[in-house]
Design an enzyme around this catalytic site. Structure first.
Site, short mmCIF file in Angstrom:
data_model
loop_
_atom_site.label_atom_id
_atom_site.label_comp_id
_atom_site.label_asym_id
_atom_site.label_seq_id
_atom_site.Cartn_x
_atom_site.Cartn_y
_atom_site.Cartn_z
N VAL A 294 -6.14 8.49 1.35
CA VAL A 294 -6.51 7.18 1.89
C VAL A 294 -7.80 7.35 2.69
CG1 VAL A 294 -5.12 7.41 4.00
CG2 VAL A 294 -5.60 5.15 3.08
N GLY B 71 -2.18 10.87 -3.71
CA GLY B 71 -3.61 10.64 -3.53
C GLY B 71 -4.00 10.57 -2.07
N GLU C 269 7.36 8.92 9.04
CA GLU C 269 6.19 9.17 8.17
C GLU C 269 5.62 7.89 7.57
OE1 GLU C 269 8.78 12.85 7.69
OE2 GLU C 269 8.97 10.73 8.11
N ASN C 270 6.41 6.81 7.57
CA ASN C 270 5.94 5.57 6.96
C ASN C 270 5.51 4.54 7.98
OD1 ASN C 270 6.26 6.47 4.40
ND2 ASN C 270 8.29 5.62 4.13
N ASP D 118 4.81 1.33 4.04
CA ASP D 118 5.19 1.95 2.75
C ASP D 118 5.29 0.88 1.70
OD1 ASP D 118 8.66 1.71 2.48
OD2 ASP D 118 7.35 0.66 3.85
N ASP E 186 12.54 1.63 4.23
CA ASP E 186 12.43 3.07 4.42
C ASP E 186 11.62 3.43 5.66
OD1 ASP E 186 11.13 5.89 2.55
OD2 ASP E 186 12.84 5.66 3.90
N LEU F 113 -8.67 9.46 5.67
CA LEU F 113 -7.79 9.25 6.83
C LEU F 113 -6.54 10.10 6.72
CD1 LEU F 113 -8.05 5.38 7.04
CD2 LEU F 113 -8.94 7.00 8.71
N TYR G 75 -6.28 -1.70 7.83
CA TYR G 75 -6.61 -0.46 8.54
C TYR G 75 -5.84 -0.43 9.85
CZ TYR G 75 -9.25 2.97 11.27
OH TYR G 75 -9.60 4.04 12.05
N GLY H 284 -1.57 11.93 0.66
CA GLY H 284 -0.16 11.93 0.29
C GLY H 284 -0.03 12.63 -1.04
C1 LIG Z 1 -2.22 8.52 1.46
C2 LIG Z 1 -1.76 8.62 2.86
C3 LIG Z 1 -0.34 8.15 2.96
C4 LIG Z 1 0.66 8.81 2.22
C5 LIG Z 1 1.99 8.43 2.36
C6 LIG Z 1 2.36 7.37 3.20
C7 LIG Z 1 1.38 6.69 3.94
C8 LIG Z 1 1.79 5.57 4.84
C9 LIG Z 1 1.85 6.06 6.27
C10 LIG Z 1 0.02 7.07 3.81
N1 LIG Z 1 -1.00 6.41 4.58
C11 LIG Z 1 -1.40 5.12 4.28
O1 LIG Z 1 -0.98 4.51 3.30
N2 LIG Z 1 -2.29 4.54 5.19
C12 LIG Z 1 -2.63 3.21 5.17
C13 LIG Z 1 -3.45 2.98 6.25
C14 LIG Z 1 -3.63 4.18 6.94
C15 LIG Z 1 -2.89 5.13 6.27
C16 LIG Z 1 -4.44 3.90 8.06
N3 LIG Z 1 -4.92 4.66 9.07
C17 LIG Z 1 -4.80 6.01 9.15
O2 LIG Z 1 -4.24 6.73 8.32
C18 LIG Z 1 -5.38 6.67 10.37
C19 LIG Z 1 -5.13 8.02 10.58
C20 LIG Z 1 -5.64 8.64 11.73
C21 LIG Z 1 -6.41 7.93 12.66
N4 LIG Z 1 -6.94 8.56 13.80
C22 LIG Z 1 -6.35 9.87 14.12
C23 LIG Z 1 -7.07 10.53 15.29
N5 LIG Z 1 -7.14 9.63 16.45
C24 LIG Z 1 -7.77 10.29 17.58
C25 LIG Z 1 -7.84 8.39 16.11
C26 LIG Z 1 -7.12 7.67 14.97
C27 LIG Z 1 -6.65 6.57 12.43
C28 LIG Z 1 -6.15 5.95 11.27
N6 LIG Z 1 -4.69 2.57 8.00
N7 LIG Z 1 -4.10 2.02 6.91
#
Ligand SMILES: CCc1cccc(CC)c1NC(=O)n1cc2c(c1)/C(=N\C(=O)c1ccc(N3CCN(C)CC3)cc1)N=N2
Length: 292
Positions: A43, A41, A156-157, A170, A152, A35, A108, A38
């Site tokens: 997700v 790592g 981005e969070n 976050d 925070d 998905l 999710y 970061g």
């Molecule tokens: C490791 C990734 C990361 C690094 C740093 C901070 C964070 C928090 C935001 C995260 N993500 C995290 O922890 N995340 C926890 C999560 C999560 C991320 C998540 N969903 C998605 O990332 C996502 C992305 C795109 C998506 N589509 C995009 C295209 N569209 C047309 C349909 C929908 C649908 C869902 N659900 N729980």
């Protein structure tokens, strides 16, 4: 359908109960597509085999965590996150680890990342901005009530749930320091004066950050952005707040932002007062959901 909701409730209960005690392993999940990624790592979307419950599985590399000395911070923040229950805070159902990685079992959020949506739209309407700000204020009131601060809340969070609701996603302001914006300056923009001076800070840091976020929702850029970090610092310390002529923003919105971005921490508008501000009353959807 009564039967469906009963089984859903049972399923939810079993996930909840299981997530408290159960020792999870990778074998409990079917892993789907990545998905996002970061600094620490990736997700992935995943399905818990027993309950068919869809989750997000966040995989963090121990080597990366050790190198950045954030493992104790991750432990503390996971401890906090697993006890928070609020519609605008992303759930942490559990975690497990193996030789090389730590795995977080997360709620999710089906509509993805808020910062990408803000980049796509350039800036949000006043209704959309107010709806998001009100829901985040309610989430922060809940956190402060449990003596949890510093969520925070920069773009981005933040994630967007299936119904369009915002989720604070976050586990610790520095765990996700991987800056996913193009420039590093984005990370400085949300620091309130007392943090720029690295002085003591309390729950009022969240009021400041929410004010910065509200400004960025409406204008598409944070208020104290500057080319150089040193200039951003100076503008924050001076609270050099300017409202551009475009896009046109109501006086009520500017009034709210001006009452949040106040140097004196005790003079910042309290979050419960924010929910009674005319701009919020006139623009925020009471359900906390902005239907696109
Ligand atoms: C490791 C990734 C990361 C690094 C740093 C901070 C964070 C928090 C935001 C995260 N993500 C995290 O922890 N995340 C926890 C999560 C999560 C991320 C998540 N969903 C998605 O990332 C996502 C992305 C795109 C998506 N589509 C995009 C295209 N569209 C047309 C349909 C929908 C649908 C869902 N659900 N729980």
């Amino acid at each position: 359908m009564a039967i469906a909701t009963e089984s859903q409730a049972a399923q939810k209960a079993s996930t909840e109960a299981a997530s408290e005690k159960k020792r999870w392993t990778l074998n409990d999940f079917d892993i789907g597509k990545p998905l996002g990624r970061g600094k620490f790592g990736h997700v992935y979307i995943a399905r818990e085999k027993r309950s068919n419950h869809i989750v997000a599985l966040k995989v963090l590399f121990k080597s990366q965590l050790k190198q950045s000395q954030v493992e104790h911070q991750l432990r503390r923040e996971v401890e906090i996150q697993s006890h928070l229950r609020h519609p605008n805070i992303l759930r942490l159902y559990g975690y497990f680890y193996d030789q090389k990685r730590v795995y977080l079992i997360l709620e999710y959020a089906a509509k993805g990342e808020l910062y990408k949506e803000l980049q796509r739209c350039k800036h949000f309407s006043e209704r959309r901005a107010a709806t998001y700000v009100a829901s985040l204020a309610r989430a922060l009131i809940y956190c402060h009530g449990k003596h949890v601060i510093h969520r925070d809340i920069k773009p981005e969070n933040l994630l967007i749930g299936a119904q369009g609701e915002l989720k604070i996603a976050d586990f610790g302001w520095s765990v996700h320091t991987f800056n996913r914006r193009q420039t590093m300056c984005g990370t400085l923009d949300y620091l309130p004066p007392e943090m720029v001076e690295s002085a003591e800070h309390d729950a009022s840091v969240d009021i400041w950050s929410l004010g910065i976020l509200c400004y960025e929702f409406l204008y598409g850029v944070p208020p104290f952005e500057a080319k150089e970090h040193s200039d951003t610092y100076k503008r924050i310390l001076l609270v050099d707040l300017k409202f551009p002529p475009k896009p046109i923003v109501s006086a009520a919105a500017k009034d709210l932002i001006s009452q949040m971005l106040v140097r004196e921490t005790s003079k910042r508008m309290p979050l419960h007062k924010l929910l009674e501000h005319p701009w919020i009353i006139q623009n925020a959807d009471p359900s906390g959901v902005y239907r696109v």
